[in-house]
Design an enzyme around this catalytic site. Structure first.
Site, PDB file in Angstrom:
ATOM      1  N   LEU A  72       0.831  -1.207   0.000  1.00 24.09           N
ATOM      2  CA  LEU A  72       0.000   0.000   0.000  1.00 24.09           C
ATOM      3  C   LEU A  72       0.865   1.257   0.000  1.00 24.09           C
ATOM      4  O   LEU A  72       1.882   1.301   0.672  1.00 24.09           O
ATOM      5  CB  LEU A  72      -0.892   0.033   1.248  1.00 24.09           C
ATOM      6  CG  LEU A  72      -1.623  -1.256   1.635  1.00 24.09           C
ATOM      7  CD1 LEU A  72      -2.447  -1.023   2.895  1.00 24.09           C
ATOM      8  CD2 LEU A  72      -2.503  -1.732   0.499  1.00 24.09           C
ATOM      9  N   ARG A  73       0.390   2.257  -0.742  1.00 28.39           N
ATOM     10  CA  ARG A  73       1.075   3.557  -0.714  1.00 28.39           C
ATOM     11  C   ARG A  73       0.296   4.520   0.165  1.00 28.39           C
ATOM     12  O   ARG A  73      -0.940   4.469   0.192  1.00 28.39           O
ATOM     13  CB  ARG A  73       1.127   4.159  -2.127  1.00 28.39           C
ATOM     14  CG  ARG A  73       2.085   3.448  -3.050  1.00 28.39           C
ATOM     15  CD  ARG A  73       1.781   3.783  -4.488  1.00 28.39           C
ATOM     16  NE  ARG A  73       0.431   3.326  -4.841  1.00 28.39           N
ATOM     17  CZ  ARG A  73      -0.147   3.546  -6.010  1.00 28.39           C
ATOM     18  NH1 ARG A  73       0.471   4.238  -6.931  1.00 28.39           N
ATOM     19  NH2 ARG A  73      -1.365   3.093  -6.261  1.00 28.39           N
ATOM     20  N   ASN A 102      10.363  -2.616  -3.063  1.00 28.46           N
ATOM     21  CA  ASN A 102      10.652  -1.235  -2.649  1.00 28.46           C
ATOM     22  C   ASN A 102      12.041  -0.800  -3.113  1.00 28.46           C
ATOM     23  O   ASN A 102      12.229   0.329  -3.568  1.00 28.46           O
ATOM     24  CB  ASN A 102      10.528  -1.088  -1.127  1.00 28.46           C
ATOM     25  CG  ASN A 102       9.083  -0.815  -0.713  1.00 28.46           C
ATOM     26  OD1 ASN A 102       8.188  -0.768  -1.543  1.00 28.46           O
ATOM     27  ND2 ASN A 102       8.853  -0.644   0.579  1.00 28.46           N
ATOM     28  N   LEU A 147       9.060   7.054 -12.750  1.00 30.76           N
ATOM     29  CA  LEU A 147      10.122   7.668 -13.554  1.00 30.76           C
ATOM     30  C   LEU A 147       9.991   9.180 -13.500  1.00 30.76           C
ATOM     31  O   LEU A 147      10.376   9.871 -14.440  1.00 30.76           O
ATOM     32  CB  LEU A 147      10.050   7.176 -15.000  1.00 30.76           C
ATOM     33  CG  LEU A 147      10.680   5.814 -15.300  1.00 30.76           C
ATOM     34  CD1 LEU A 147      10.623   5.508 -16.794  1.00 30.76           C
ATOM     35  CD2 LEU A 147      12.135   5.740 -14.819  1.00 30.76           C
ATOM     36  N   GLY A 180      11.868   9.607  -0.517  1.00 33.39           N
ATOM     37  CA  GLY A 180      11.877   9.665   0.944  1.00 33.39           C
ATOM     38  C   GLY A 180      10.672   8.929   1.495  1.00 33.39           C
ATOM     39  O   GLY A 180      10.151   8.017   0.850  1.00 33.39           O
ATOM     40  N   CYS A 219       9.180   4.475   4.165  1.00 35.87           N
ATOM     41  CA  CYS A 219       9.424   3.106   3.680  1.00 35.87           C
ATOM     42  C   CYS A 219      10.728   2.939   2.899  1.00 35.87           C
ATOM     43  O   CYS A 219      11.571   2.121   3.278  1.00 35.87           O
ATOM     44  CB  CYS A 219       8.247   2.651   2.824  1.00 35.87           C
ATOM     45  SG  CYS A 219       6.686   2.764   3.710  1.00 35.87           S
ATOM     46  N   LYS A 228      14.097   3.357   4.875  1.00 36.03           N
ATOM     47  CA  LYS A 228      14.211   2.299   5.901  1.00 36.03           C
ATOM     48  C   LYS A 228      14.414   0.924   5.247  1.00 36.03           C
ATOM     49  O   LYS A 228      15.268   0.144   5.689  1.00 36.03           O
ATOM     50  CB  LYS A 228      12.919   2.319   6.739  1.00 36.03           C
ATOM     51  CG  LYS A 228      12.609   1.082   7.532  1.00 36.03           C
ATOM     52  CD  LYS A 228      11.339   1.259   8.351  1.00 36.03           C
ATOM     53  CE  LYS A 228      10.046   0.993   7.616  1.00 36.03           C
ATOM     54  NZ  LYS A 228       9.725  -0.401   7.337  1.00 36.03           N
TER      55      LYS A 228
END
Ligand code: UGA
Length: 360
Positions: free
Chosen positions: A84-85, A139, A181, A188, A191, A194
């Site tokens: 999920l975003r 990710n 793109l 940043g 997610c 990290k």
């Protein structure tokens, strides 16, 4: 959680944070605590599903903790990473690109797949380590893709090419696509930084030199500095005493999240180098007000009054529709650094701005 489990829940999702520890590794404290807490009250046929982003090997670790903490022997455990975003989480949940289930127990795999029967998406049932790796690899790949396009954008500036034209020409190739793109100040959020750090640590522990990912992370750090250089150039070579207006502080648009925000990091460097900052963000609220080194105002025009340069740091849609003649006339000098390539350079130049974007 305890109440749900005590009533005999068939499935228990672990969705706790796994923050970055001081050594860059994922801190599994919350997940360990959650497993210990639910273990004694799990019903015999329960399946514990891990949705948190955890390093390879963590599903087995949860399994071990559950058993040590008194779970009945036939409790199932599976990895079920989420993709999920922030800002589109509900849509991403209801219409996922894929469902990944990692378990060593085929029966658990079937039961968890059944949970997603109403969701139109491919279901991949695999072993726990591979499921955990899918999350990190996804990710890290997306972060690398952005670092790559940022590098091409930087190169475009040196050879007089336009990154938007380049991306248009690349993206039509279905093997490349248009997603992720978009050049900018670097990736940043809570997610990518990290998870790339955690994956680099996994590689180090495994004795693998993941130079490619390390390069993507270093390029990302450098991208912040490049944006600062653009602002310094726009201020005539020094930031000391320069009045800088900032639009956007969140790590991307449509969220109020400032965690690991490129905008906040760039603002901090600008302040460190002597700039006086006045910032506006439509959503960051109290968290922005708590930032040191900048004044937060409630209006985008107010941020620009008497400024030497306007810096767009987050791609909020509302910034497109402002009165730029009013903005330009209120500034000391009509200089603009658009780190998100949000605005139309030709239109901005017509209004009288000296416009700097990324890669065009
Ligand atoms: C990211 C992933 O996209 C999700 O699939 C994943 O589930 C989530 O992390 C997670 O692990 O929980 P999110 O952190 O919400 O989601 O943010 P993204 O939309 O991926 O954006 C990350 C950063 O990349 C932002 O700073 C954004 O501005 C930047 N970005 C994104 C670009 O600079 N260019 C792009 O083309 C796309």
């Amino acid at each position: 959680m305890r109440g749900a489990a005590a009533t005999g829940a068939e499935f228990v999702f672990l969705c706790v944070p796994t923050p970055q520890g001081p050594d860059g590794r994922a801190d599994l404290g919350f997940i360990d605590d959650a497993a210990r807490e639910i273990a004694p009250v799990l019903s015999p046929a329960a399946v514990v599903l891990n949705k948190s982003t955890v390093p390879v090997g963590s599903t087995r670790r949860v399994d071990r903790i559950l058993r040590e903490a008194g779970a009945v022997t036939d409790v199932g455990v599976a990895s079920n990473p989420e993709f999920l975003r922030e800002g589109t989480a509900v849509r991403d949940f209801l219409r996922p690109s894929r469902v990944v289930i990692g378990t060593d127990d085929a029966a658990v795999g079937v039961r968890v797949s059944e949970l997603y029967r109403g969701v139109y998406a491919p279901v991949i049932v695999t072993d726990p380590a591979s499921a955990e790796m899918v999350k990190y690899a996804s990710n890290a790949f997306l972060a690398t893709k952005i670092s790559f396009v940022n590098a091409i954008a930087n190169l475009c500036e040196s050879v007089n090419a336009d990154i938007h034209e380049v991306v248009l020409g690349m993206g039509h190739d279905p093997r490349i696509g248009f997603e992720f793109l978009h050049p900018g100040p670097g990736w940043g959020g809570s997610c990518f930084p990290k998870d790339t750090a955690a994956l680099l640590n996994t590689a180090e522990d495994a004795g693998y030199d993941f130079a490619l990912l390390r390069g993507a992370v270093t390029s990302n750090d450098n991208q912040r500095e490049l944006m600062v250089t653009k602002v310094r150039d726009a201020c005539g070579g020094t930031l000391t005493g320069a009045r800088v207006a900032i639009w956007g502080l969140t790590f991307k648009a449509n969220t109020d999240d400032l965690r690991d925000s490129p905008a906040v990091e760039i603002a901090a460097i600008l302040a460190e180098q002597g700039a006086m900052l006045r910032a506006y963000d439509p959503a960051a609220g109290d968290a922005a007000a708590a930032l040191s080194g900048l004044e937060v105002v409630a209006d985008p025009y107010e941020a620009c009054a008497d400024a030497d340069v306007l810096v767009v740091l987050t791609e909020w849609d509302e910034f497109r529709w402002l009165d730029f003649e009013r903005v330009a006339s209120s500034m000391k000098r009509a200089e603009m650094v658009d780190t998100r390539n949000l605005l139309d350079p030709a239109a901005m130049r017509r209004i009288g701005f000296s416009y700097r974007g990324v890669g065009r």
